[in-house]
Design an enzyme around this catalytic site. Sequence first.
Site, PDB file in Angstrom:
ATOM      1  N   THR A   2      -3.411   8.036 -11.245  1.00 55.73           N
ATOM      2  CA  THR A   2      -4.230   8.331 -12.529  1.00 55.73           C
ATOM      3  C   THR A   2      -5.637   8.479 -12.185  1.00 55.73           C
ATOM      4  OG1 THR A   2      -5.046   6.212 -12.978  1.00 55.73           O
ATOM      5  CG2 THR A   2      -1.947   6.674 -13.583  1.00 55.73           C
TER       6      THR A   2
ATOM      7  N   TYR B 141      -3.475  16.344 -10.711  1.00 62.30           N
ATOM      8  CA  TYR B 141      -3.131  15.237 -10.852  1.00 62.30           C
ATOM      9  C   TYR B 141      -1.363  15.669 -11.194  1.00 62.30           C
ATOM     10  CZ  TYR B 141      -1.409  11.528 -14.413  1.00 62.30           C
ATOM     11  OH  TYR B 141      -0.947  10.449 -14.846  1.00 62.30           O
TER      12      TYR B 141
ATOM     13  N   ASP C 141       0.437  -1.172   0.278  1.00 61.40           N
ATOM     14  CA  ASP C 141      -0.578  -0.216   0.095  1.00 61.40           C
ATOM     15  C   ASP C 141       1.155   1.482   0.256  1.00 61.40           C
ATOM     16  OD1 ASP C 141      -2.007   2.083   0.543  1.00 61.40           O
ATOM     17  OD2 ASP C 141      -3.191   0.576   1.884  1.00 61.40           O
TER      18      ASP C 141
ATOM     19  N   LYS D  55       2.377  14.481  -9.802  1.00 64.88           N
ATOM     20  CA  LYS D  55       3.025  13.146 -10.995  1.00 64.88           C
ATOM     21  C   LYS D  55       4.622  13.902 -11.027  1.00 64.88           C
ATOM     22  CE  LYS D  55       2.700  10.135 -12.700  1.00 64.88           C
ATOM     23  NZ  LYS D  55       3.604   8.648 -12.153  1.00 64.88           N
TER      24      LYS D  55
END
Length: 284
Positions: A62, A125, A36, A129
């Site tokens: 995602t 997102y 996890d 990233k």
Amino acid sequence: MKILVTGSKGQLGSEIKFLSPHHNHDFVFIDFDDLDLTKTETIIPYLTTINPDFIVNCAAYTAVDKAEDESDIAAQINEHAPSEIAKYCKESGCRLIHISTDYVFDGNFDRPITEDDKPNPKSVYGQTKLAGENAVLDTLASAYVIRTSWVYSEFGNNFVKTMVRLGKEKDEINVVSDQFGTPTWARDLAGFILSLIPEINKGNDQPGIYHFSNEGEISWYNFAQRIIELSSINCKVNPIGTNQFPTKAKRPSYSVLDKSKLKTNFDFDVPNWQDSLRHYIDNV
């Protein structure tokens, strides 16, 4: 060599697993059921028990729109987990290939985007990233970061599968025509990664950021048209503007990735998106 692949149930991880029997390595495939990534304190102890020579980090949060409301979870998986993985690699001598995205860019380009262009993400997102990229590269100078775009495969959910399903269900569909990029068949990217590892071991070791997508430039609308055509589906595809299809997270309006660095440094032949899509639809 022992190669650990995270995110093994995702599109890219699944394609690496599909190709792995053709490569003489000891592969270990893990997913969230095994580790996890929101529990960062468990990452280094877990990796220590595996003791890999290479890690390919395909795991990511995602869900682009959902991330706008779950920024903490997105940051845990996309930023903090890669940081821990990079720390483990620095301590152990393990090599790392980390997967990132075209969403680190704002889309304000009128030519293919190079690795030297400045990122400016417009979504949670993309921001998480980019933070993950920075955490990896700041910690581990020997890391490879591969940005990709518009990924599809036979595994998981993706645009190609959605268009085929909708095309069979509806007489016509509306698709955004003012966002441009290049699709990536995950199997092509998996093939490049599996060819990169022996190159590194042979001494052609040139770490840093690389861009990988299939060649070419299209809109989502053009992509949908070709999917419907190659699938022999009788469905009309209508072009619409981004303003007619609002989403919670902002997408880059232009994210064609320049692959010159990758092709020069590793002499890899990047397939055209049309060839890969045709091969996917004909054979998968």
